[in-house]
Scaffold this motif. Structure first.
Motif, PDB file in Angstrom:
ATOM      1  N   GLU A  43       0.821  -1.211   0.000  1.00  0.00           N
ATOM      2  CA  GLU A  43       0.000   0.000   0.000  1.00  0.00           C
ATOM      3  C   GLU A  43       0.857   1.263   0.000  1.00  0.00           C
ATOM      4  O   GLU A  43       0.484   2.271  -0.591  1.00  0.00           O
ATOM      5  CB  GLU A  43      -0.944   0.001   1.196  1.00  0.00           C
ATOM      6  N   ALA A  44       2.019   1.195   0.648  1.00  0.00           N
ATOM      7  CA  ALA A  44       2.928   2.350   0.706  1.00  0.00           C
ATOM      8  C   ALA A  44       3.770   2.481  -0.561  1.00  0.00           C
ATOM      9  O   ALA A  44       4.503   3.455  -0.717  1.00  0.00           O
ATOM     10  CB  ALA A  44       3.836   2.230   1.931  1.00  0.00           C
ATOM     11  N   GLY A  45       3.698   1.499  -1.457  1.00  0.00           N
ATOM     12  CA  GLY A  45       4.480   1.542  -2.692  1.00  0.00           C
ATOM     13  C   GLY A  45       5.921   1.107  -2.516  1.00  0.00           C
ATOM     14  O   GLY A  45       6.752   1.318  -3.402  1.00  0.00           O
ATOM     15  N   LEU A  46       6.235   0.472  -1.394  1.00  0.00           N
ATOM     16  CA  LEU A  46       7.599   0.022  -1.137  1.00  0.00           C
ATOM     17  C   LEU A  46       7.876  -1.349  -1.745  1.00  0.00           C
ATOM     18  O   LEU A  46       9.032  -1.709  -1.971  1.00  0.00           O
ATOM     19  CB  LEU A  46       7.867  -0.016   0.372  1.00  0.00           C
ATOM     20  N   LEU A  47       6.830  -2.110  -1.975  1.00  0.00           N
ATOM     21  CA  LEU A  47       6.920  -3.409  -2.641  1.00  0.00           C
ATOM     22  C   LEU A  47       5.954  -3.397  -3.812  1.00  0.00           C
ATOM     23  O   LEU A  47       4.922  -2.716  -3.772  1.00  0.00           O
ATOM     24  CB  LEU A  47       6.546  -4.551  -1.695  1.00  0.00           C
ATOM     25  N   HIS A  48       6.290  -4.172  -4.833  1.00  0.00           N
ATOM     26  CA  HIS A  48       5.446  -4.238  -6.017  1.00  0.00           C
ATOM     27  C   HIS A  48       5.205  -5.688  -6.388  1.00  0.00           C
ATOM     28  O   HIS A  48       6.078  -6.532  -6.231  1.00  0.00           O
ATOM     29  CB  HIS A  48       6.108  -3.513  -7.192  1.00  0.00           C
ATOM     30  N   GLY A  49       4.016  -5.938  -6.849  1.00  0.00           N
ATOM     31  CA  GLY A  49       3.651  -7.261  -7.305  1.00  0.00           C
ATOM     32  C   GLY A  49       2.553  -7.144  -8.334  1.00  0.00           C
ATOM     33  O   GLY A  49       2.130  -6.043  -8.692  1.00  0.00           O
ATOM     34  N   GLU A  50       2.096  -8.277  -8.784  1.00  0.00           N
ATOM     35  CA  GLU A  50       0.997  -8.315  -9.743  1.00  0.00           C
ATOM     36  C   GLU A  50      -0.243  -8.809  -9.023  1.00  0.00           C
ATOM     37  O   GLU A  50      -0.200  -9.818  -8.319  1.00  0.00           O
ATOM     38  CB  GLU A  50       1.341  -9.259 -10.893  1.00  0.00           C
ATOM     39  N   HIS A  51      -1.327  -8.087  -9.201  1.00  0.00           N
ATOM     40  CA  HIS A  51      -2.584  -8.470  -8.567  1.00  0.00           C
ATOM     41  C   HIS A  51      -3.565  -8.865  -9.662  1.00  0.00           C
ATOM     42  O   HIS A  51      -3.986  -8.028 -10.450  1.00  0.00           O
ATOM     43  CB  HIS A  51      -3.138  -7.312  -7.732  1.00  0.00           C
ATOM     44  N   ALA A  52      -3.885 -10.141  -9.722  1.00  0.00           N
ATOM     45  CA  ALA A  52      -4.799 -10.644 -10.743  1.00  0.00           C
ATOM     46  C   ALA A  52      -5.725 -11.685 -10.120  1.00  0.00           C
ATOM     47  O   ALA A  52      -5.283 -12.515  -9.313  1.00  0.00           O
ATOM     48  CB  ALA A  52      -4.019 -11.259 -11.901  1.00  0.00           C
ATOM     49  N   GLU A  53      -6.983 -11.603 -10.489  1.00  0.00           N
ATOM     50  CA  GLU A  53      -7.977 -12.568 -10.011  1.00  0.00           C
ATOM     51  C   GLU A  53      -8.003 -12.656  -8.492  1.00  0.00           C
ATOM     52  O   GLU A  53      -8.121 -13.736  -7.913  1.00  0.00           O
ATOM     53  CB  GLU A  53      -7.734 -13.932 -10.641  1.00  0.00           C
ATOM     54  N   GLY A  54      -7.832 -11.518  -7.832  1.00  0.00           N
ATOM     55  CA  GLY A  54      -7.907 -11.471  -6.376  1.00  0.00           C
ATOM     56  C   GLY A  54      -6.694 -12.010  -5.642  1.00  0.00           C
ATOM     57  O   GLY A  54      -6.740 -12.180  -4.427  1.00  0.00           O
ATOM     58  N   ARG A  55      -5.615 -12.280  -6.361  1.00  0.00           N
ATOM     59  CA  ARG A  55      -4.407 -12.847  -5.729  1.00  0.00           C
ATOM     60  C   ARG A  55      -3.190 -12.018  -6.101  1.00  0.00           C
ATOM     61  O   ARG A  55      -3.056 -11.553  -7.224  1.00  0.00           O
ATOM     62  CB  ARG A  55      -4.178 -14.283  -6.206  1.00  0.00           C
ATOM     63  N   TRP A  56      -2.297 -11.882  -5.150  1.00  0.00           N
ATOM     64  CA  TRP A  56      -1.018 -11.223  -5.397  1.00  0.00           C
ATOM     65  C   TRP A  56      -0.007 -12.259  -5.839  1.00  0.00           C
ATOM     66  O   TRP A  56       0.009 -13.384  -5.329  1.00  0.00           O
ATOM     67  CB  TRP A  56      -0.507 -10.545  -4.126  1.00  0.00           C
ATOM     68  N   GLN A  57       0.881 -11.845  -6.752  1.00  0.00           N
ATOM     69  CA  GLN A  57       2.004 -12.674  -7.162  1.00  0.00           C
ATOM     70  C   GLN A  57       3.253 -11.805  -7.177  1.00  0.00           C
ATOM     71  O   GLN A  57       3.203 -10.651  -7.607  1.00  0.00           O
ATOM     72  CB  GLN A  57       1.764 -13.280  -8.543  1.00  0.00           C
ATOM     73  N   PHE A  58       4.362 -12.397  -6.729  1.00  0.00           N
ATOM     74  CA  PHE A  58       5.613 -11.661  -6.599  1.00  0.00           C
ATOM     75  C   PHE A  58       6.752 -12.428  -7.250  1.00  0.00           C
ATOM     76  O   PHE A  58       6.776 -13.650  -7.251  1.00  0.00           O
ATOM     77  CB  PHE A  58       5.936 -11.427  -5.120  1.00  0.00           C
ATOM     78  N   SER A  59       7.725 -11.676  -7.758  1.00  0.00           N
ATOM     79  CA  SER A  59       8.905 -12.264  -8.391  1.00  0.00           C
ATOM     80  C   SER A  59      10.006 -12.487  -7.361  1.00  0.00           C
ATOM     81  O   SER A  59       9.934 -11.994  -6.225  1.00  0.00           O
ATOM     82  CB  SER A  59       9.419 -11.333  -9.489  1.00  0.00           C
ATOM     83  N   ALA A  60      11.051 -13.166  -7.787  1.00  0.00           N
ATOM     84  CA  ALA A  60      12.212 -13.397  -6.923  1.00  0.00           C
ATOM     85  C   ALA A  60      12.865 -12.074  -6.527  1.00  0.00           C
ATOM     86  O   ALA A  60      13.352 -11.926  -5.403  1.00  0.00           O
ATOM     87  CB  ALA A  60      13.218 -14.299  -7.631  1.00  0.00           C
ATOM     88  N   THR A  61      12.856 -11.111  -7.430  1.00  0.00           N
ATOM     89  CA  THR A  61      13.441  -9.803  -7.128  1.00  0.00           C
ATOM     90  C   THR A  61      12.704  -9.138  -5.973  1.00  0.00           C
ATOM     91  O   THR A  61      13.321  -8.504  -5.116  1.00  0.00           O
ATOM     92  CB  THR A  61      13.394  -8.897  -8.376  1.00  0.00           C
TER      93      THR A  61
END
Length: 109
Positions: A43-61
């Motif tokens: 929410e603070a923009g310190l982490l980023h991920g993809e939000h699709a179909e109600g689920r968050w997904q994150f990369s190794a980075t």
């Protein structure tokens, strides 16, 4: 003179490739934090991920970044925004060092 690790990734990120996607729970476990901690940083923009179909997904980075944020916050009792700024600077220095190594390799140094 101090030596620096040749790679910007932690051992965990090296085990995961960039195609690997982690859930919010996976990311929280990877940095030993609660789900709420991850959500607050999203929410603070310190982490980023993809939000699709109600689920968050994150990369190794993102795992590397989240672990760095958590470590800075806990070790130095840093405010999340300060930890985020410090993490940004660490990532920038790492990227610049990598580019410098590439240029030196091209120049034969």
């Amino acid at each position: 003179m101090a030596t620096h690790a040749p790679s910007p990734r932690s051992a965990l990120a090296e085990l995961l490739d960039e195609q690997t996607r982690l859930t919010l729970d996976d990311l929280a476990r990877a940095c030993c934090m609660e789900r709420g901690w991850v959500t607050e940083r999203l929410e603070a923009g310190l982490l980023h991920g993809e939000h699709a179909e109600g689920r968050w997904q994150f990369s190794a980075t993102t795992v590397v970044r989240a672990r760095r944020l958590a470590r800075l916050e806990s070790t130095f009792d840093a405010d999340p925004q300060l930890a985020g700024l410090t993490t940004d600077l660490i990532e920038e220095v790492t990227a610049l060092r990598q580019r410098l190594r590439q240029l030196e390799a091209l120049l034969g140094r």
